[in-house]
Design a protein around this motif. Structure first.
Motif, mmCIF file in Angstrom:
data_model
loop_
_atom_site.group_PDB
_atom_site.id
_atom_site.type_symbol
_atom_site.label_atom_id
_atom_site.label_comp_id
_atom_site.label_asym_id
_atom_site.label_seq_id
_atom_site.Cartn_x
_atom_site.Cartn_y
_atom_site.Cartn_z
ATOM 1 N N THR A 1 -9.606 3.391 -8.045
ATOM 2 C CA THR A 1 -10.398 4.437 -7.156
ATOM 3 C C THR A 1 -9.651 5.734 -6.734
ATOM 4 O O THR A 1 -10.140 6.492 -6.297
ATOM 5 C CB THR A 1 -10.277 3.654 -5.559
ATOM 6 N N MET A 2 -8.116 5.651 -7.130
ATOM 7 C CA MET A 2 -7.497 6.837 -6.830
ATOM 8 C C MET A 2 -7.143 7.583 -7.864
ATOM 9 O O MET A 2 -6.128 7.450 -8.661
ATOM 10 C CB MET A 2 -6.142 6.526 -6.131
ATOM 11 N N HIS A 3 -8.164 8.672 -8.416
ATOM 12 C CA HIS A 3 -7.936 9.293 -9.620
ATOM 13 C C HIS A 3 -8.918 10.584 -9.410
ATOM 14 O O HIS A 3 -9.915 10.578 -8.585
ATOM 15 C CB HIS A 3 -8.265 8.657 -10.845
ATOM 16 N N MET B 1 0.874 -1.090 -0.049
ATOM 17 C CA MET B 1 -0.102 -0.083 -0.015
ATOM 18 C C MET B 1 0.940 1.290 -0.031
ATOM 19 O O MET B 1 1.093 1.812 0.885
ATOM 20 C CB MET B 1 -0.851 0.164 1.344
ATOM 21 N N SER B 2 1.427 1.905 -1.207
ATOM 22 C CA SER B 2 2.076 2.760 -1.476
ATOM 23 C C SER B 2 0.991 3.665 -2.315
ATOM 24 O O SER B 2 0.466 3.207 -3.033
ATOM 25 C CB SER B 2 3.468 2.742 -1.729
ATOM 26 N N HIS B 3 1.509 5.181 -2.313
ATOM 27 C CA HIS B 3 0.514 6.088 -3.175
ATOM 28 C C HIS B 3 1.651 7.070 -3.654
ATOM 29 O O HIS B 3 2.521 7.422 -3.076
ATOM 30 C CB HIS B 3 -0.480 6.714 -2.219
ATOM 31 N N ASP B 4 1.165 7.393 -4.781
ATOM 32 C CA ASP B 4 1.832 8.896 -5.385
ATOM 33 C C ASP B 4 0.633 9.752 -5.913
ATOM 34 O O ASP B 4 -0.639 9.248 -6.041
ATOM 35 C CB ASP B 4 2.884 8.345 -6.373
ATOM 36 N N LEU C 1 -3.785 10.757 -10.842
ATOM 37 C CA LEU C 1 -3.933 9.247 -10.417
ATOM 38 C C LEU C 1 -2.950 8.788 -9.776
ATOM 39 O O LEU C 1 -2.009 9.166 -9.637
ATOM 40 C CB LEU C 1 -4.298 8.348 -11.729
ATOM 41 N N CYS C 2 -3.009 7.714 -8.758
ATOM 42 C CA CYS C 2 -2.007 6.997 -8.293
ATOM 43 C C CYS C 2 -1.440 6.108 -8.956
ATOM 44 O O CYS C 2 -2.329 5.141 -9.726
ATOM 45 C CB CYS C 2 -2.569 6.329 -6.784
ATOM 46 N N SER C 3 -0.173 5.563 -9.304
ATOM 47 C CA SER C 3 0.246 4.805 -10.251
ATOM 48 C C SER C 3 0.624 3.479 -9.649
ATOM 49 O O SER C 3 1.197 2.581 -10.233
ATOM 50 C CB SER C 3 1.633 5.420 -10.795
ATOM 51 N N PHE C 4 0.361 3.344 -8.204
ATOM 52 C CA PHE C 4 0.553 1.711 -7.897
ATOM 53 C C PHE C 4 -0.428 1.024 -8.098
ATOM 54 O O PHE C 4 -1.552 1.257 -8.662
ATOM 55 C CB PHE C 4 0.120 1.917 -6.132
ATOM 56 N N PRO C 5 0.077 -0.175 -8.548
ATOM 57 C CA PRO C 5 -0.655 -1.144 -9.437
ATOM 58 C C PRO C 5 -2.245 -1.413 -8.745
ATOM 59 O O PRO C 5 -2.426 -1.384 -7.604
ATOM 60 C CB PRO C 5 -0.182 -2.487 -8.991
ATOM 61 N N ALA C 6 -2.993 -1.062 -9.886
ATOM 62 C CA ALA C 6 -4.478 -1.158 -9.721
ATOM 63 C C ALA C 6 -5.226 -0.074 -8.715
ATOM 64 O O ALA C 6 -6.474 0.162 -8.771
ATOM 65 C CB ALA C 6 -4.973 -2.454 -9.044
ATOM 66 N N HIS C 7 -4.134 0.904 -8.259
ATOM 67 C CA HIS C 7 -4.864 1.951 -7.459
ATOM 68 C C HIS C 7 -5.818 3.197 -8.063
ATOM 69 O O HIS C 7 -6.785 3.734 -7.776
ATOM 70 C CB HIS C 7 -3.856 2.702 -6.452
ATOM 71 N N TYR C 8 -5.304 3.051 -9.554
ATOM 72 C CA TYR C 8 -5.901 4.209 -10.220
ATOM 73 C C TYR C 8 -7.458 3.931 -10.431
ATOM 74 O O TYR C 8 -8.239 5.087 -10.745
ATOM 75 C CB TYR C 8 -5.481 4.168 -11.668
#
Ligand SMILES: [Cu+2]
Length: 186
Positions: free
Chosen positions: A178-180, A100-103, A169-176
């Protein structure tokens, strides 16, 4: 004689409701003004605890957090095109970096969050994941933070050159998924 009869007839035929309405408005106007002035007095932190349902204000300072539920704290910002913007991103979660990391990756107007997110997912979560993207996708990036593990934060500055809608968006795998969100430059 003719005139006196015409006025109520017209009123009834055209806008019966609005004729009544304007009478009521003029009767109540003085008390309405007092009520409105009274509700405007409180400008302190009361609104900070209430989710804001209205459109965001134009700002050049963006503050974002990401949590362990794969959510950004905000998904819509308004900025001025051509001005320096400062963006701060913090990972407020507790989970291990590998899971669980985010950018925050800000893309050019018209870029596809799902195309970019899919490619970022394939690139994995290594430190050089963004470098694995195709040259065409890399060209879509306007600015980005570091990939942040629990508790870490990063601050970046950038300028959105033209008015438009800039996806992020967040580029951590599959996070985009929900994280956009969007930064709208006016
Ligand atoms: Cu993320």
């Amino acid at each position: 004689m003719k005139k006196i009869l015409m006025v109520p007839a017209l009123c009834a035929a055209l806008f019966l409701a609005s004729c009544n309405g304007s009478k009521n408005n003029s009767n109540n106007s003085s008390s309405d003004t007092t009520t409105t002035a009274g509700t405007n007095i409180d400008t302190s932190g009361a609104s900070a605890n209430v989710p804001v349902a209205t459109a965001p204000q134009i700002t050049n300072t963006i503050s974002l957090t990401g949590n362990d539920q794969r959510q950004y704290s905000d998904t819509l910002f308004l900025v001025k095109a051509g001005q320096k913007i400062t963006l701060t991103m913090q990972n407020i979660g507790n989970m291990p970096a590998a899971t669980m990391s985010h950018d925050v990756i800000i893309l050019k107007p018209g870029s596809s969050v799902s195309d970019f997110g899919n490619a970022a997912t394939s690139a994995g979560n290594g430190p050089d994941a963004l470098n694995k993207l195709s040259a065409n996708l890399k060209k879509e990036i306007i600015a980005h933070t570091k990939m942040l593990s629990a508790g870490q934060s990063d601050q970046i500055t950038f300028t959105l050159p033209k008015p438009g809608t800039y996806p992020f968006l967040c580029s951590f795998p599959a996070h985009y998924l929900t994280m956009h969100g969007e930064i709208i430059a006016k």
